[in-house]
Design an enzyme around this catalytic site. Sequence first.
Site, PDB file in Angstrom:
ATOM      1  N   ARG A  69      81.184  11.043  22.039  1.00  0.00           N
ATOM      2  CA  ARG A  69      79.970  11.851  21.861  1.00  0.00           C
ATOM      3  C   ARG A  69      78.807  11.123  22.537  1.00  0.00           C
ATOM      4  O   ARG A  69      78.536   9.969  22.215  1.00  0.00           O
ATOM      5  CB  ARG A  69      79.709  12.087  20.363  1.00  0.00           C
ATOM      6  CG  ARG A  69      80.855  12.870  19.724  1.00  0.00           C
ATOM      7  CD  ARG A  69      80.462  13.541  18.446  1.00  0.00           C
ATOM      8  NE  ARG A  69      79.437  14.546  18.633  1.00  0.00           N
ATOM      9  CZ  ARG A  69      78.756  15.076  17.617  1.00  0.00           C
ATOM     10  NH1 ARG A  69      78.993  14.677  16.379  1.00  0.00           N
ATOM     11  NH2 ARG A  69      77.845  16.006  17.831  1.00  0.00           N
ATOM     12  N   GLN A  74      76.057  22.479   9.607  1.00  0.00           N
ATOM     13  CA  GLN A  74      76.067  21.226   8.834  1.00  0.00           C
ATOM     14  C   GLN A  74      75.178  21.333   7.589  1.00  0.00           C
ATOM     15  O   GLN A  74      75.437  20.663   6.587  1.00  0.00           O
ATOM     16  CB  GLN A  74      75.568  20.055   9.686  1.00  0.00           C
ATOM     17  CG  GLN A  74      76.534  19.606  10.766  1.00  0.00           C
ATOM     18  CD  GLN A  74      76.240  20.253  12.091  1.00  0.00           C
ATOM     19  OE1 GLN A  74      75.736  21.377  12.155  1.00  0.00           O
ATOM     20  NE2 GLN A  74      76.556  19.576  13.170  1.00  0.00           N
ATOM     21  N   ASP A  95      69.506  11.043  16.128  1.00  0.00           N
ATOM     22  CA  ASP A  95      70.668  10.578  16.891  1.00  0.00           C
ATOM     23  C   ASP A  95      70.291   9.539  17.926  1.00  0.00           C
ATOM     24  O   ASP A  95      71.107   8.710  18.315  1.00  0.00           O
ATOM     25  CB  ASP A  95      71.366  11.762  17.570  1.00  0.00           C
ATOM     26  CG  ASP A  95      72.175  12.515  16.540  1.00  0.00           C
ATOM     27  OD1 ASP A  95      71.576  13.330  15.823  1.00  0.00           O
ATOM     28  OD2 ASP A  95      73.387  12.249  16.422  1.00  0.00           O
ATOM     29  N   ASN A  97      67.591  14.915  17.720  1.00  0.00           N
ATOM     30  CA  ASN A  97      68.299  15.215  16.466  1.00  0.00           C
ATOM     31  C   ASN A  97      68.918  16.600  16.635  1.00  0.00           C
ATOM     32  O   ASN A  97      68.751  17.256  17.676  1.00  0.00           O
ATOM     33  CB  ASN A  97      67.344  15.140  15.270  1.00  0.00           C
ATOM     34  CG  ASN A  97      68.092  15.153  13.949  1.00  0.00           C
ATOM     35  OD1 ASN A  97      69.024  14.386  13.747  1.00  0.00           O
ATOM     36  ND2 ASN A  97      67.719  16.044  13.044  1.00  0.00           N
ATOM     37  N   LYS A  98      69.609  17.041  15.626  1.00  0.00           N
ATOM     38  CA  LYS A  98      70.339  18.318  15.686  1.00  0.00           C
ATOM     39  C   LYS A  98      69.478  19.453  16.224  1.00  0.00           C
ATOM     40  O   LYS A  98      68.296  19.568  15.892  1.00  0.00           O
ATOM     41  CB  LYS A  98      70.853  18.636  14.279  1.00  0.00           C
ATOM     42  CG  LYS A  98      71.641  19.913  14.128  1.00  0.00           C
ATOM     43  CD  LYS A  98      72.797  20.022  15.098  1.00  0.00           C
ATOM     44  CE  LYS A  98      73.731  18.831  15.066  1.00  0.00           C
ATOM     45  NZ  LYS A  98      74.679  18.818  16.237  1.00  0.00           N
TER      46      LYS A  98
HETATM   47  O1  MRU Z   1      76.486  16.906  15.541  1.00  0.00           O
HETATM   48  P1  MRU Z   1      76.297  16.047  14.335  1.00  0.00           P
HETATM   49  O2  MRU Z   1      76.715  16.722  13.060  1.00  0.00           O
HETATM   50  O3  MRU Z   1      76.919  14.681  14.506  1.00  0.00           O
HETATM   51  O4  MRU Z   1      74.740  15.854  14.271  1.00  0.00           O
HETATM   52  C1  MRU Z   1      74.191  15.113  13.240  1.00  0.00           C
HETATM   53  C2  MRU Z   1      72.720  15.068  13.259  1.00  0.00           C
HETATM   54  O5  MRU Z   1      72.058  15.615  14.115  1.00  0.00           O
HETATM   55  C3  MRU Z   1      72.082  14.222  12.223  1.00  0.00           C
HETATM   56  O6  MRU Z   1      70.864  14.739  11.823  1.00  0.00           O
HETATM   57  C4  MRU Z   1      71.843  12.827  12.826  1.00  0.00           C
HETATM   58  O7  MRU Z   1      73.037  12.335  13.375  1.00  0.00           O
HETATM   59  C5  MRU Z   1      71.353  11.892  11.842  1.00  0.00           C
HETATM   60  S1  MRU Z   1      72.577  11.468  10.672  1.00  0.00           S
HETATM   61  C6  MRU Z   1      71.931  10.397   9.576  1.00  0.00           C
END
Ligand code: MRU
Length: 364
Positions: free
Chosen positions: A90, A204, A245, A255-256
């Site tokens: 990723r 999520q 992230d 972030n997401k």
């Molecule tokens: O695609 P994901 O589910 O890995 O994305 C996660 C997020 O965007 C979280 O908000 C981020 O990783 C922070 S986790 C503490």
Amino acid sequence: MHTVEPIRWTREGVVLLDQRRLPGEVLYLTYTDYRELARAIKDMVIRGAPAIGVAAAMGVALGVERSGAQTLEQLRAEFATICETLARTRPTAVDLFWAIERFKRRFAELAAAAESGGPEAIARIRTALVEEAQQVHQERREADNRIGKFGAALLPKSGRVMTQCNAGALATAGIGTALGVIRMAVQAGHQIEVLVPETRPYLQGARLTAWELHEDGIPLTLITDNMVAHFLKTGGVGAVVVGADRIARNGDTANKIGTYGIAVLAREHNVPFYVAAPISTLDLSIPSGDHIPIEERSEEEVTHLGGVRIAPNVRAAHPAFDVTPARFIAAIITERGVARPPFETSLAALAGARDEGRGARGEG
Ligand code: MRU
């Protein structure tokens, strides 16, 4: 504070809670091959930046522990392949690369210290890397606890707090970053209800955050993503707190997908927008968010819901993350304290501080 454990190192292998199955089923899978663990990261069996870092650490340890190498040279070559395989999973979550770099440094130290390249040296490296992976996990837990304490002080004593995606125990292998802040606030007596956007397309929020908070008895209301503006305008939201992230030197935060929109709306409605993340999520090598690689995931995650097609056979876009410009962020909460704008200087100070470095802008 007891929370769900998304990842565990065991003698049998690395055990992951399969997050693709939640909330319907709580299923644990055991991985004995680092290649399968890498696939599990890519396929979101485990996800969330800090948890991906722990998984990468355990993946490297697993690969080395189970390697058939007979000499240090063979192990060195295999180690490089293990690291490359895990690095290709990723691209956005910098914790992944942080963990791999840490293991590269540790491997180099151990290899340099080995008196011979024989079986004893290999056995020592195996043991040391397994310990290193467990150490990374332990540090994540401690970081979350400290982030939680610093952040709780910023949340309102009562009312609503909004989050996005899942930045909880499932995403960090500790108590969570954004949800760790909320958990610590609740433990300290804040009467908080969490507004949880469902976080299309991978859900999520609906599947993971709602499940995690519900399991812990923390009051929440699930909303669809297109209700965010309405609730920020009318819903008594006292703060937004999200995870990250990757955070660039100037504070721009990936972030997401959907986080950027929430931050802009929060500014419009005078709601403080906080980012909670460990120091390992800082990427001070890049000046701004323009340099953050954004993962493109499959169109099917948009056109299908739970395996059922919800759109005609058309093209769909799925950038998995967006970048919130630093100007929308009131503070970045780390385990070393709270960084305020200008982030260029406050983040550099925290990154340079020792872990015990309270006081370096620590407000907690
Ligand atoms: O695609 P994901 O589910 O890995 O994305 C996660 C997020 O965007 C979280 O908000 C981020 O990783 C922070 S986790 C503490």
